[in-house]
Design a protein around this motif. Structure first.
Motif, short mmCIF file in Angstrom:
data_model
loop_
_atom_site.label_atom_id
_atom_site.label_comp_id
_atom_site.label_asym_id
_atom_site.label_seq_id
_atom_site.Cartn_x
_atom_site.Cartn_y
_atom_site.Cartn_z
N LEU A 224 85.43 2.71 46.01
CA LEU A 224 85.38 1.25 46.12
C LEU A 224 83.89 0.80 46.32
N ARG A 225 83.44 1.13 47.41
CA ARG A 225 82.51 0.05 48.10
C ARG A 225 81.26 0.20 46.61
N GLY A 226 81.32 1.60 46.16
CA GLY A 226 79.57 1.21 44.79
C GLY A 226 79.87 0.67 43.51
N VAL A 227 81.50 0.74 43.51
CA VAL A 227 81.78 -0.18 42.36
C VAL A 227 81.60 -2.09 42.77
N LEU A 228 81.62 -2.00 44.02
CA LEU A 228 82.03 -3.55 44.00
C LEU A 228 80.49 -3.61 44.29
N GLY A 229 79.67 -2.84 44.91
CA GLY A 229 78.65 -3.42 45.20
C GLY A 229 77.65 -3.27 43.88
N HIS A 230 78.20 -2.72 42.33
CA HIS A 230 77.56 -2.92 41.19
C HIS A 230 78.27 -3.58 40.03
N LEU A 231 79.22 -4.59 41.08
CA LEU A 231 80.07 -5.11 40.09
C LEU A 231 79.71 -6.88 40.86
N ALA A 232 79.14 -6.81 42.48
CA ALA A 232 79.37 -8.03 43.05
C ALA A 232 77.36 -8.90 42.20
N PRO A 262 60.21 -6.87 45.15
CA PRO A 262 60.04 -7.93 43.91
C PRO A 262 59.63 -7.52 42.85
N GLU A 263 59.80 -6.07 43.13
CA GLU A 263 59.76 -5.60 41.59
C GLU A 263 61.33 -5.58 40.56
N ALA A 271 68.46 2.36 34.92
CA ALA A 271 68.91 3.38 36.40
C ALA A 271 67.99 2.85 37.67
N ALA A 272 66.92 2.55 37.20
CA ALA A 272 66.19 1.83 38.22
C ALA A 272 66.37 0.95 38.95
N ARG A 273 67.38 0.06 38.16
CA ARG A 273 67.30 -1.43 38.49
C ARG A 273 69.37 -1.43 39.30
N ARG A 275 70.06 1.64 40.70
CA ARG A 275 69.21 2.38 41.92
C ARG A 275 68.70 1.10 43.08
N MET A 276 68.38 -0.02 42.53
CA MET A 276 68.03 -0.80 43.43
C MET A 276 69.01 -2.34 44.45
N ILE A 277 69.96 -1.60 43.42
CA ILE A 277 71.80 -2.40 43.96
C ILE A 277 72.48 -1.72 44.80
N GLN A 278 72.76 -0.17 44.25
CA GLN A 278 72.94 0.49 45.18
C GLN A 278 72.70 0.55 46.83
N ASP A 279 71.33 0.55 46.52
CA ASP A 279 70.45 0.72 47.72
C ASP A 279 70.65 -0.86 49.29
N ALA A 280 70.94 -2.06 48.14
CA ALA A 280 70.97 -2.81 48.96
C ALA A 280 72.30 -3.22 49.76
N MET A 281 73.61 -3.11 47.99
CA MET A 281 74.31 -2.99 48.88
C MET A 281 74.93 -2.10 50.35
N ALA A 282 74.25 -0.85 50.21
CA ALA A 282 75.10 0.02 50.92
C ALA A 282 75.19 -0.23 52.38
N LEU A 283 74.19 -1.24 52.75
CA LEU A 283 74.19 -1.60 54.18
C LEU A 283 75.25 -2.55 53.98
N ARG A 284 76.23 -3.23 53.68
CA ARG A 284 76.80 -3.84 53.87
C ARG A 284 78.16 -3.29 53.80
N SER A 285 79.50 -3.93 55.19
CA SER A 285 80.79 -3.52 54.92
C SER A 285 81.25 -3.82 52.85
N LEU A 286 82.41 -3.22 52.97
CA LEU A 286 83.75 -3.00 52.15
C LEU A 286 84.06 -4.71 52.39
N GLY A 287 84.28 -5.66 53.41
CA GLY A 287 84.76 -6.34 53.31
C GLY A 287 83.54 -8.20 52.86
N ASP A 288 82.14 -7.09 53.46
CA ASP A 288 81.11 -8.02 53.04
C ASP A 288 81.30 -7.97 51.40
N LEU A 289 81.47 -6.96 50.98
CA LEU A 289 81.31 -6.87 49.12
C LEU A 289 82.01 -7.64 48.54
N VAL A 290 83.63 -7.34 48.80
CA VAL A 290 85.27 -8.50 48.38
C VAL A 290 84.52 -9.52 48.34
#
Length: 377
Positions: A224-232, A262-263, A271-273, A275-290
């Motif tokens: 769910l964390r991975g999906v919510l980061g992508h969806l947000a 910046p890129e 795929a590159a975009r 990866r950047m989304i998942q890297d940035a969202m990985a620092l967040r809690s599940l509640g923050d993503l929701v």
């Protein structure tokens, strides 16, 4: 009870008893009015053309004669919609001359199972024997229809719609006829807006349910964390792009967007975009993503509720994440149709379940069935 409701209730009582008569006293008691009022209402209905039969035993509506069966030849001569409606009513196979979005014509046998009205068109839902699967056909792309003598298999319309991943049109918030097909002006805009807001609320409700299951100790938190980061992030972009296309203004990115390199704002492969989304969202809690995704959806709902009626009455450019814009479509379709951000969210939420829909592929009827994220299809 006002007069219109009373007339409806009176007809309902007569139909329920048909073909047996009901006397004025019984009708008056059921409607809680005087017999004089019942007689006056029956006289009004009779003069209006309702075939009420009155006699010593009371008043009755005769059984409606069954409609004349539509012959195979007659099916080619009348309106296409009448032929399709007859095919649905009698569970028949209908042969269509169908023109897809690219202008290619095909002839196919379809088991007719339902007619569905959406804010962006009316569709025949059925089992295409050429494709051997459920399909939808826009009625305005059916050039001709031939009602065959063959019966259709027994299939459930709800099951077909579920397999197609098509949101069943819901009634407007205010009382009134369903759908907006054939309606223009303020009434059409109101129906399209109400349908879109209802779809938004359905998606928000599903998001609450999925989150509650995981927070309540259920499995699947990592997925769910991975999906919510992508969806947000992608929903943020899709909604902003649609609003910009509708208003001809700069995009407004709602929610709690994380910092990106910046890129990120340059042209990148998917795929590159991601990866950047998942890297940035990985620092967040599940509640923050929701909360991020919820704020994006709330902003979309506020804008949809308050934007000009004229935006719901015209076709708008279809912004795509890659390449040029797609064919212009109504705003309700862009936001709530099966190519829009709401369908994208539901697609991923479906895949979190134990029994996701059977994957298939998109074909010329515009049915949105994919076995990978719709943004890549």
């Amino acid at each position: 009870m006002d007069r219109v409701d009373r007339l409806l209730a009176l007809v309902a009582e007569l139909r329920a008893a048909s073909p047996e008569p009901v006397d004025s006293a019984a009708l008056a008691a059921r409607l809680r009015v005087s017999e004089r009022t019942v007689r006056r209402d029956l006289e009004l209905l009779t003069h209006g053309g309702l075939p009420v039969e009155s006699g010593r035993r009371g008043h009755a509506l005769p059984d409606a004669p069954p409609p004349e069966p539509l012959s195979e030849v007659a099916s080619l001569m009348g309106p296409v919609r009448d032929t399709l409606a007859e095919a649905v009513r009698t569970r028949r196979v209908v042969r269509l001359a169908y023109t897809d979005r690219a202008g290619a014509r095909s002839f196919r046998d379809v088991e007719a199972h339902g007619l569905v009205i959406a804010p962006y068109g009316e569709y025949l839902v059925g089992w295409c024997r050429m494709r051997d699967g459920p399909r939808m056909f826009r009625l305005d792309r059916v050039g001709a229809a031939f009602l065959s003598g063959r019966g259709a298999e027994v299939r459930d319309l709800d099951d077909l719609l579920a397999a197609l991943r098509v949101p069943l049109p819901r009634p407007p918030v205010e009382p009134g006829p369903r759908g907006t097909a054939g309606t223009t002006g303020a009434a059409g805009a109101a129906r399209a807006r109400a349908w879109t807001l209802d779809r938004l609320e359905v998606v928000r409700s599903r998001l609450r349910e999925v989150t509650a299951e995981v927070r309540g100790g259920g499995e699947g938190a990592a997925a769910l964390r991975g999906v919510l980061g992508h969806l947000a992030e992608w929903t943020r972009w899709q909604v902003a792009a649609i609003r910009a296309a509708a208003t001809d203004e700069d995009p407004v990115l709602e929610g709690r967007r994380p910092p990106f390199p910046p890129e990120f704002d340059r042209e990148l492969p998917y795929a590159a975009r991601e990866r950047m989304i998942q890297d940035a969202m990985a620092l967040r809690s599940l509640g923050d993503l929701v909360r991020d995704l919820r704020e994006v959806l709330e902003a979309a709902a506020h804008w949809a509720a308050e934007c000009d009626d004229g935006l719901w009455e015209e076709d708008l450019p279809d912004p795509r994440p890659f390449g040029p814009p797609g064919m212009p479509r109504p705003l309700a379709d862009l936001l709530a149709g099966w190519r829009g951000p709401l369908a994208h969210i539901e697609w991923h939420l479906d895949r979190l379940s134990d029994d996701p829909p059977v994957p298939a592929s998109e074909d010329e009827e515009g049915v949105w069935i994919v076995d990978r994220c719709p943004l890549q299809a």
